[in-house]
Enzyme design. Sequence first.
Site, PDB file in Angstrom:
ATOM      1  N   HIS A  13       7.020  48.312   2.017  1.00 53.60           N
ATOM      2  CA  HIS A  13       6.029  47.257   2.280  1.00 53.60           C
ATOM      3  C   HIS A  13       4.790  47.431   1.387  1.00 53.60           C
ATOM      4  O   HIS A  13       3.672  47.658   1.870  1.00 53.60           O
ATOM      5  CB  HIS A  13       5.635  47.236   3.768  1.00 53.60           C
ATOM      6  CG  HIS A  13       5.006  45.933   4.174  1.00 53.60           C
ATOM      7  ND1 HIS A  13       5.157  45.386   5.425  1.00 53.60           N
ATOM      8  CD2 HIS A  13       4.220  45.057   3.494  1.00 53.60           C
ATOM      9  CE1 HIS A  13       4.489  44.239   5.506  1.00 53.60           C
ATOM     10  NE2 HIS A  13       3.907  44.033   4.331  1.00 53.60           N
ATOM     11  N   ARG A  57       9.186  39.040   5.893  1.00 53.21           N
ATOM     12  CA  ARG A  57       9.042  39.976   7.011  1.00 53.21           C
ATOM     13  C   ARG A  57      10.418  40.464   7.424  1.00 53.21           C
ATOM     14  O   ARG A  57      11.397  39.691   7.443  1.00 53.21           O
ATOM     15  CB  ARG A  57       8.375  39.290   8.210  1.00 53.21           C
ATOM     16  CG  ARG A  57       6.873  39.136   8.096  1.00 53.21           C
ATOM     17  CD  ARG A  57       6.163  40.501   8.145  1.00 53.21           C
ATOM     18  NE  ARG A  57       4.725  40.414   8.104  1.00 53.21           N
ATOM     19  CZ  ARG A  57       3.976  40.527   7.000  1.00 53.21           C
ATOM     20  NH1 ARG A  57       4.544  40.709   5.826  1.00 53.21           N
ATOM     21  NH2 ARG A  57       2.657  40.473   7.073  1.00 53.21           N
TER      22      ARG A  57
HETATM   23  P1  NDP Z   1       1.855  30.252   3.211  1.00 58.34           P
HETATM   24  O1  NDP Z   1       1.420  30.021   4.612  1.00 58.34           O
HETATM   25  O2  NDP Z   1       0.962  29.844   2.105  1.00 58.34           O
HETATM   26  O3  NDP Z   1       3.273  29.521   2.957  1.00 58.34           O
HETATM   27  C1  NDP Z   1       4.335  29.615   3.854  1.00 58.34           C
HETATM   28  C2  NDP Z   1       5.517  28.837   3.308  1.00 58.34           C
HETATM   29  O4  NDP Z   1       6.626  29.043   4.185  1.00 58.34           O
HETATM   30  C3  NDP Z   1       5.261  27.328   3.243  1.00 58.34           C
HETATM   31  O5  NDP Z   1       5.873  26.787   2.101  1.00 58.34           O
HETATM   32  C4  NDP Z   1       5.979  26.817   4.498  1.00 58.34           C
HETATM   33  O6  NDP Z   1       6.437  25.483   4.433  1.00 58.34           O
HETATM   34  C5  NDP Z   1       7.155  27.765   4.558  1.00 58.34           C
HETATM   35  N1  NDP Z   1       7.699  27.819   5.904  1.00 58.34           N
HETATM   36  C6  NDP Z   1       7.102  28.255   7.048  1.00 58.34           C
HETATM   37  N2  NDP Z   1       7.925  28.139   8.106  1.00 58.34           N
HETATM   38  C7  NDP Z   1       9.082  27.617   7.622  1.00 58.34           C
HETATM   39  C8  NDP Z   1      10.318  27.255   8.209  1.00 58.34           C
HETATM   40  N3  NDP Z   1      10.531  27.390   9.519  1.00 58.34           N
HETATM   41  N4  NDP Z   1      11.263  26.739   7.406  1.00 58.34           N
HETATM   42  C9  NDP Z   1      11.052  26.564   6.087  1.00 58.34           C
HETATM   43  N5  NDP Z   1       9.897  26.884   5.459  1.00 58.34           N
HETATM   44  C10 NDP Z   1       8.935  27.412   6.224  1.00 58.34           C
HETATM   45  O7  NDP Z   1       2.206  31.803   3.121  1.00 58.34           O
HETATM   46  P2  NDP Z   1       2.073  32.795   1.876  1.00 58.34           P
HETATM   47  O8  NDP Z   1       2.819  32.246   0.723  1.00 58.34           O
HETATM   48  O9  NDP Z   1       0.683  33.184   1.640  1.00 58.34           O
HETATM   49  O10 NDP Z   1       2.796  34.100   2.482  1.00 58.34           O
HETATM   50  C11 NDP Z   1       4.106  34.036   2.956  1.00 58.34           C
HETATM   51  C12 NDP Z   1       4.483  35.325   3.661  1.00 58.34           C
HETATM   52  O11 NDP Z   1       4.615  36.394   2.736  1.00 58.34           O
HETATM   53  C13 NDP Z   1       3.475  35.871   4.667  1.00 58.34           C
HETATM   54  O12 NDP Z   1       3.494  35.176   5.881  1.00 58.34           O
HETATM   55  C14 NDP Z   1       3.954  37.287   4.827  1.00 58.34           C
HETATM   56  O13 NDP Z   1       4.981  37.339   5.812  1.00 58.34           O
HETATM   57  C15 NDP Z   1       4.558  37.613   3.460  1.00 58.34           C
HETATM   58  N6  NDP Z   1       3.724  38.567   2.751  1.00 58.34           N
HETATM   59  C16 NDP Z   1       4.311  39.752   2.406  1.00 58.34           C
HETATM   60  C17 NDP Z   1       3.578  40.702   1.751  1.00 58.34           C
HETATM   61  C18 NDP Z   1       4.213  41.970   1.339  1.00 58.34           C
HETATM   62  O14 NDP Z   1       3.488  42.924   1.053  1.00 58.34           O
HETATM   63  N7  NDP Z   1       5.537  42.057   1.271  1.00 58.34           N
HETATM   64  C19 NDP Z   1       2.160  40.504   1.447  1.00 58.34           C
HETATM   65  C20 NDP Z   1       1.670  39.210   1.814  1.00 58.34           C
HETATM   66  C21 NDP Z   1       2.438  38.295   2.453  1.00 58.34           C
HETATM   67  P3  NDP Z   1       5.420  24.240   4.219  1.00 58.34           P
HETATM   68  O15 NDP Z   1       4.987  24.335   2.778  1.00 58.34           O
HETATM   69  O16 NDP Z   1       6.231  23.042   4.491  1.00 58.34           O
HETATM   70  O17 NDP Z   1       4.287  24.460   5.195  1.00 58.34           O
HETATM   71  C1  OXD Z   2       1.106  41.512   4.471  1.00 65.87           C
HETATM   72  C2  OXD Z   2       0.095  42.151   3.623  1.00 65.87           C
HETATM   73  O1  OXD Z   2       0.770  40.609   5.234  1.00 65.87           O
HETATM   74  O2  OXD Z   2       0.382  43.238   3.131  1.00 65.87           O
HETATM   75  O3  OXD Z   2       2.272  41.896   4.353  1.00 65.87           O
HETATM   76  O4  OXD Z   2      -0.976  41.555   3.419  1.00 65.87           O
END
Ligand code: NDP
Ligand code: OXD
Length: 304
Positions: A267, A219
Amino acid sequence: MALLFLSTPERGAIWRRVFHEAGEEIVMGEAAVTDPAAITEILCWVPPADLGLYPNLRAVISAGAGVDQMPPMPQGVTLVRAEAEGIEEMVRDWVVMAALSLHRDMPAYLAQAARGEWRTQEVRPASSRTIGIMGMGRIGRLAAGALSDLGFPVMGWSRSGAPVEGVRMFGGRDALPAFLSRIDLLVCLLPLTPETRGLMGRLFFSHMRHGALLVQAGRGAQLQLDALREALDLGRIEAAMLDVTDPEPLPRDHWLWSDPRVIVTPHVGANTDAEAGARHALEVVRALREGAPIPGAVDPERGY
Ligand code: NDP
Ligand code: OXD
């Protein structure tokens, strides 16, 4: 009991069909609500300002995988992220594209092409460039597998540092400098939470190897753009590819658009497929009815 659909008419036509075929109620838009007490779920990117209008609301389902745009939920309402089939694979593909683009010097070649300049950059094998992934969740793990298959050594950083096969893991804030000092290309796949907002700043970049590469698909608000610019100017970061920015859309005259060291995409890492999104929402509706675990439920404490 009905789901209130608040998104585009094009997606709405698909959701209406999927819900009708499944024999479930769906209401298209707030203007069509005749009985607010019948609304039990809402699909939206951002919910209506007053969720209190819907006394029997049980879940708000995000149109995307991220939920940072959502306000705090009222008591008894579960926030659900989109878990539509295909989202994770789409983001993995964007990350692989970005990592390879930086690894193979695309920013330099695009700049050279604009000048009509034929010049080769050094070609390095994947095995010589260690990739570090911040956020080893659903998407991070997929990306790690794909990048490992391409021959890159992969390390991961997450909150817990939970083990991931084939990946050297680092866990928690204290381990961040050690993680950053060992990698050549950083991929951010973190959710936006109070802990990750502004994470990538001056101090953060100071822990990285000189000439490192940056891929940002989490993000926009996780990356401090002034600090990125400084790191680029110092050569600490050689080049970056960003799919998410703060703000979005990025203004026309923003420096990121014209900086030859940076490639921006608007995005587009994933685009939730409407049919798959509707099928996930049906699973949520049924899980709520049966009292079963809700697929995609967000942990309110962790915020992801
Ligand atoms: P998940 O919830 O499956 O995984 C999140 C990961 O981030 C976990 O490994 C978690 O750690 C880690 N994490 C969270 N907070 C922290 C922190 N403070 N410090 C260190 N590690 C942290 O999410 P997804 O993999 O499904 O998606 C991740 C992100 O990707 C979404 O939230 C979104 O922002 C972004 N995204 C972007 C898209 C785009 O189009 N560019 C599309 C979809 C998603 P732990 O394993 O220990 O819980
Ligand atoms: C996001 C999406 O969360 O595109 O970024 O799904």
